[in-house]
Design a protein around this motif. Structure first.
Motif, PDB file in Angstrom:
ATOM      1  N   TRP A 113      42.138  36.444  26.918  1.00  0.00           N
ATOM      2  CA  TRP A 113      40.775  36.752  27.325  1.00  0.00           C
ATOM      3  C   TRP A 113      40.119  35.628  28.122  1.00  0.00           C
ATOM      4  CZ3 TRP A 113      37.932  40.459  28.701  1.00  0.00           C
ATOM      5  CH2 TRP A 113      36.550  40.287  28.841  1.00  0.00           C
ATOM      6  N   PRO A 114      40.272  34.347  27.781  1.00  0.00           N
ATOM      7  CA  PRO A 114      39.659  33.297  28.621  1.00  0.00           C
ATOM      8  C   PRO A 114      40.117  33.367  30.073  1.00  0.00           C
ATOM      9  CG  PRO A 114      40.289  32.376  26.513  1.00  0.00           C
ATOM     10  CD  PRO A 114      40.869  33.758  26.556  1.00  0.00           C
ATOM     11  N   ALA A 115      41.400  33.636  30.310  1.00  0.00           N
ATOM     12  CA  ALA A 115      41.888  33.742  31.683  1.00  0.00           C
ATOM     13  C   ALA A 115      41.349  34.997  32.355  1.00  0.00           C
ATOM     14  CB  ALA A 115      43.421  33.743  31.697  1.00  0.00           C
ATOM     15  N   ILE A 116      41.262  36.103  31.603  1.00  0.00           N
ATOM     16  CA  ILE A 116      40.694  37.340  32.157  1.00  0.00           C
ATOM     17  C   ILE A 116      39.228  37.121  32.526  1.00  0.00           C
ATOM     18  CG2 ILE A 116      40.080  39.728  31.643  1.00  0.00           C
ATOM     19  CD1 ILE A 116      43.065  39.396  32.037  1.00  0.00           C
ATOM     20  N   ALA A 117      38.480  36.486  31.624  1.00  0.00           N
ATOM     21  CA  ALA A 117      37.062  36.234  31.889  1.00  0.00           C
ATOM     22  C   ALA A 117      36.884  35.343  33.111  1.00  0.00           C
ATOM     23  CB  ALA A 117      36.405  35.602  30.665  1.00  0.00           C
ATOM     24  N   ALA A 118      37.773  34.361  33.280  1.00  0.00           N
ATOM     25  CA  ALA A 118      37.703  33.503  34.462  1.00  0.00           C
ATOM     26  C   ALA A 118      37.996  34.298  35.726  1.00  0.00           C
ATOM     27  CB  ALA A 118      38.691  32.349  34.322  1.00  0.00           C
ATOM     28  N   GLY A 119      38.919  35.252  35.635  1.00  0.00           N
ATOM     29  CA  GLY A 119      39.205  36.108  36.785  1.00  0.00           C
ATOM     30  C   GLY A 119      38.037  37.007  37.126  1.00  0.00           C
ATOM     31  N   ILE A 120      37.366  37.538  36.105  1.00  0.00           N
ATOM     32  CA  ILE A 120      36.181  38.364  36.343  1.00  0.00           C
ATOM     33  C   ILE A 120      35.085  37.547  37.005  1.00  0.00           C
ATOM     34  CG2 ILE A 120      34.297  39.604  35.157  1.00  0.00           C
ATOM     35  CD1 ILE A 120      36.381  40.578  33.135  1.00  0.00           C
ATOM     36  N   ALA A 121      34.931  36.295  36.586  1.00  0.00           N
ATOM     37  CA  ALA A 121      33.873  35.430  37.114  1.00  0.00           C
ATOM     38  C   ALA A 121      34.042  35.140  38.602  1.00  0.00           C
ATOM     39  CB  ALA A 121      33.831  34.122  36.331  1.00  0.00           C
ATOM     40  N   ARG A 122      35.233  35.351  39.149  1.00  0.00           N
ATOM     41  CA  ARG A 122      35.467  35.100  40.578  1.00  0.00           C
ATOM     42  C   ARG A 122      35.202  36.323  41.444  1.00  0.00           C
ATOM     43  NH1 ARG A 122      39.721  31.786  38.400  1.00  0.00           N
ATOM     44  NH2 ARG A 122      41.173  33.533  38.376  1.00  0.00           N
ATOM     45  N   LEU A 123      34.929  37.470  40.821  1.00  0.00           N
ATOM     46  CA  LEU A 123      34.779  38.717  41.568  1.00  0.00           C
ATOM     47  C   LEU A 123      33.351  39.234  41.487  1.00  0.00           C
ATOM     48  CD1 LEU A 123      38.051  40.443  40.297  1.00  0.00           C
ATOM     49  CD2 LEU A 123      37.709  39.356  42.526  1.00  0.00           C
ATOM     50  N   ARG A 124      32.944  39.986  42.513  1.00  0.00           N
ATOM     51  CA  ARG A 124      31.609  40.574  42.520  1.00  0.00           C
ATOM     52  C   ARG A 124      31.581  41.821  41.636  1.00  0.00           C
ATOM     53  NH1 ARG A 124      28.025  38.903  46.120  1.00  0.00           N
ATOM     54  NH2 ARG A 124      26.990  40.934  46.198  1.00  0.00           N
ATOM     55  N   SER A 125      30.414  42.094  41.072  1.00  0.00           N
ATOM     56  CA  SER A 125      30.295  43.192  40.116  1.00  0.00           C
ATOM     57  C   SER A 125      30.633  44.544  40.733  1.00  0.00           C
ATOM     58  CB  SER A 125      28.886  43.209  39.532  1.00  0.00           C
ATOM     59  OG  SER A 125      27.915  43.275  40.551  1.00  0.00           O
ATOM     60  N   ALA A 126      30.204  44.799  41.969  1.00  0.00           N
ATOM     61  CA  ALA A 126      30.493  46.090  42.606  1.00  0.00           C
ATOM     62  C   ALA A 126      31.997  46.270  42.795  1.00  0.00           C
ATOM     63  CB  ALA A 126      29.768  46.188  43.944  1.00  0.00           C
ATOM     64  N   GLU A 127      32.685  45.197  43.157  1.00  0.00           N
ATOM     65  CA  GLU A 127      34.140  45.266  43.330  1.00  0.00           C
ATOM     66  C   GLU A 127      34.816  45.553  41.990  1.00  0.00           C
ATOM     67  OE1 GLU A 127      37.842  42.331  44.742  1.00  0.00           O
ATOM     68  OE2 GLU A 127      35.759  41.615  44.789  1.00  0.00           O
ATOM     69  N   LEU A 128      34.322  44.926  40.934  1.00  0.00           N
ATOM     70  CA  LEU A 128      34.898  45.146  39.609  1.00  0.00           C
ATOM     71  C   LEU A 128      34.708  46.588  39.144  1.00  0.00           C
ATOM     72  CD1 LEU A 128      33.691  41.806  38.045  1.00  0.00           C
ATOM     73  CD2 LEU A 128      36.085  42.530  38.135  1.00  0.00           C
ATOM     74  N   VAL A 129      33.531  47.152  39.383  1.00  0.00           N
ATOM     75  CA  VAL A 129      33.276  48.535  38.984  1.00  0.00           C
ATOM     76  C   VAL A 129      34.168  49.486  39.780  1.00  0.00           C
ATOM     77  CG1 VAL A 129      31.560  50.387  38.973  1.00  0.00           C
ATOM     78  CG2 VAL A 129      30.941  48.114  38.156  1.00  0.00           C
ATOM     79  N   ASP A 130      34.330  49.235  41.078  1.00  0.00           N
ATOM     80  CA  ASP A 130      35.194  50.098  41.900  1.00  0.00           C
ATOM     81  C   ASP A 130      36.632  50.066  41.391  1.00  0.00           C
ATOM     82  OD1 ASP A 130      33.083  50.833  43.487  1.00  0.00           O
ATOM     83  OD2 ASP A 130      33.558  49.447  45.117  1.00  0.00           O
ATOM     84  N   THR A 131      37.140  48.864  41.103  1.00  0.00           N
ATOM     85  CA  THR A 131      38.509  48.745  40.607  1.00  0.00           C
ATOM     86  C   THR A 131      38.643  49.373  39.231  1.00  0.00           C
ATOM     87  OG1 THR A 131      38.776  46.672  41.839  1.00  0.00           O
ATOM     88  CG2 THR A 131      40.376  47.128  40.101  1.00  0.00           C
ATOM     89  N   ALA A 132      37.658  49.137  38.369  1.00  0.00           N
ATOM     90  CA  ALA A 132      37.692  49.710  37.031  1.00  0.00           C
ATOM     91  C   ALA A 132      37.667  51.233  37.068  1.00  0.00           C
ATOM     92  CB  ALA A 132      36.509  49.176  36.221  1.00  0.00           C
ATOM     93  N   THR A 133      36.961  51.799  38.047  1.00  0.00           N
ATOM     94  CA  THR A 133      36.929  53.260  38.180  1.00  0.00           C
ATOM     95  C   THR A 133      38.325  53.798  38.468  1.00  0.00           C
ATOM     96  OG1 THR A 133      34.637  53.229  38.959  1.00  0.00           O
ATOM     97  CG2 THR A 133      35.946  55.175  39.502  1.00  0.00           C
ATOM     98  N   LEU A 134      39.048  53.124  39.330  1.00  0.00           N
ATOM     99  CA  LEU A 134      40.420  53.548  39.649  1.00  0.00           C
ATOM    100  C   LEU A 134      41.350  53.383  38.452  1.00  0.00           C
ATOM    101  CD1 LEU A 134      40.752  52.006  43.232  1.00  0.00           C
ATOM    102  CD2 LEU A 134      40.356  54.405  42.645  1.00  0.00           C
ATOM    103  N   LEU A 135      41.104  52.334  37.652  1.00  0.00           N
ATOM    104  CA  LEU A 135      41.970  52.051  36.508  1.00  0.00           C
ATOM    105  C   LEU A 135      41.556  52.823  35.259  1.00  0.00           C
ATOM    106  CD1 LEU A 135      42.232  48.162  36.896  1.00  0.00           C
ATOM    107  CD2 LEU A 135      44.040  49.837  37.401  1.00  0.00           C
ATOM    108  N   GLY A 136      40.356  53.414  35.269  1.00  0.00           N
ATOM    109  CA  GLY A 136      39.877  54.131  34.096  1.00  0.00           C
ATOM    110  C   GLY A 136      39.341  53.228  33.004  1.00  0.00           C
TER     111      GLY A 136
END
Length: 420
Positions: A113-136
């Motif tokens: 989780w620390p590495a995942i959280a660090a990866g999330i911190a490098r990305l914009r929220s809109a990009e994360l939501v778009d990717t999460a939509t594709l991944l479910g």
């Protein structure tokens, strides 16, 4: 006072701090929906009266869960820092956790989780939501919804005429909390409710606290459908054609694959109530969501650094009660319709009722109890509670044989009870 006595205030706030007096006026939406449910059920069945605000704490009352701050009461959703602000990631299922490396686009261990959280911190929220939509993966960006939302649902299609029956048939294709709550309340009004589950894939809530599942589903007949089997698909279509109301909670593509068109059914006099995460149209129709993340998307969250959650998966009981009232209205109407109640919209509607909350309220702790000052009066913050448990829900598929025989013999019958 209603917020303090509902159990929802008990569940809102930091884990090691006092309960939060905001958003107290969200209870207005629950009170209004409960009043509407009583009025609409009285038109065709037994008048159903519920304490709307108390529904917010029912699951916690049966599980012993408490407020958790920036982690949801149920423990699966958390606020996480993206490069441009906070987002909510809800890891309610094992597959959500396994998809985390793909969410951040890195070759990482899903459990790191620390590495995942660090990866999330490098990305914009809109990009994360778009990717999460594709991944479910259920995700959400906190929204304030400055424009008032006047109702929790909206009509998508006006259908054909129908008869109003004393004991209408409701086919419940939903799972978890919001939809089953709506179906359970309609059953309390006297509707015949048939709960449909996938063969080998029962409602996930069956794996949770049994008493909570029983509370929502004890009055329903239960049938299993193999959605890949042609005979079972035909049986499902016959049952839907015989229904007065269909409750459904899947993304539109699920019904598309089965060749089931809600609008076409409505044209024949079958009303359809869709309870999804974000709606049925466009990109929103592709998104998965649960009660905690959709509530935040709808504007129900506590500002802070980090922000906090409001009550327990609060969009679920709000949408469930509102859907029960809308479903009862559809059952009393001589015209069918397709209506949707997205969880995020229901949360935004409730939030529109909460715009006048005071910035702060004085709290006191007296041993194990919290009190809030309301003028010269001190009101105790009550722990969550639940309605009486009237009995156990039927096992999945317990009515398979009887229902198949019934709908094979009477295909397309609107209802077995007399009309009003």
């Amino acid at each position: 006072m209603a917020w303090a006595s509902s159990g929802a205030m008990w569940l809102t706030g930091r884990r090691d701090g006092p309960p939060s007096a905001a958003p107290a006026s969200v209870v207005r939406a629950l009170i209004a929906a409960a009043d509407d449910l009583a009025q609409q059920t009285a038109r065709w069945g037994r008048t159903v009266t519920v304490d709307g605000p108390a529904l917010l704490g029912e699951r916690a009352a049966l599980t012993g869960m408490g407020r958790n701050g920036d982690t949801s009461v149920g423990g699966s959703a958390s606020f996480v820092q993206a490069s441009d602000g906070w987002i909510v990631v809800n890891l309610a299922r094992p597959e959500d956790v396994q998809s985390l490396p793909a969410l951040v686009g890195q070759s990482l261990s899903a459990d790191d989780w620390p590495a995942i959280a660090a990866g999330i911190a490098r990305l914009r929220s809109a990009e994360l939501v778009d990717t999460a939509t594709l991944l479910g993966i259920p995700t959400a960006v906190p929204s304030s919804h400055p424009q008032p939302v006047e109702s929790p649902g909206r009509e998508l299609h006006r259908g054909g005429s129908r008869r109003v029956f004393r004991r209408p048939l409701v086919v419940d294709l939903t799972s978890l909390w919001a939809g089953p709550l709506a179906g359970g309340l309609l059953a309390e009004a006297g509707a015949r409710v048939v709960k449909v589950e996938g063969a080998g894939r029962p409602d996930g809530a069956r794996r949770g606290t049994p008493e909570f599942f029983d509370l929502l589903n004890h009055a329903k007949e239960c049938v299993e459908i193999d959605f890949a089997n042609a005979d079972d698909q035909a049986f499902l279509r016959r049952m839907l054609a015989a229904a007065d109301l269909v409750l459904e909670g899947s993304r539109p593509r699920v019904m598309d694959r089965l060749g089931i068109d809600p609008c076409a059914l409505a044209d024949t006099g079958v009303s359809w109530l869709s309870i999804t995460a974000h709606g049925r149209t466009g990109t929103a129709g592709m998104r998965i969501g649960f009660g905690d993340d959709t509530a935040v998307a709808g504007g129900l969250w506590l500002p802070g650094d980090p922000p906090g959650f409001v009550a327990d998966a609060v969009a679920d009981p709000i949408a469930g009660l509102a859907s029960a009232a809308l479903g009862a209205r559809l059952l009393a109407s001589p015209q069918a319709a397709v209506v949707e109640v997205p969880l995020a919209r229901a949360a935004a509607w409730a939030g529109s009722c909460a715009a006048s909350d005071p910035a702060e309220a004085r709290m006191h702790n007296d041993g194990d109890r919290w009190f809030v000052e309301l003028g010269a009066e001190r009101v105790a913050v009550q722990a969550p509670r639940h309605r009486p448990l009237p009995g156990a829900a039927e096992p999945a598929g317990s009515h398979n044989t009887l229902l198949r025989e019934e709908f094979a013999a009477h295909p397309g019958t609107a209802s077995a009870a007399g009309s009003l």
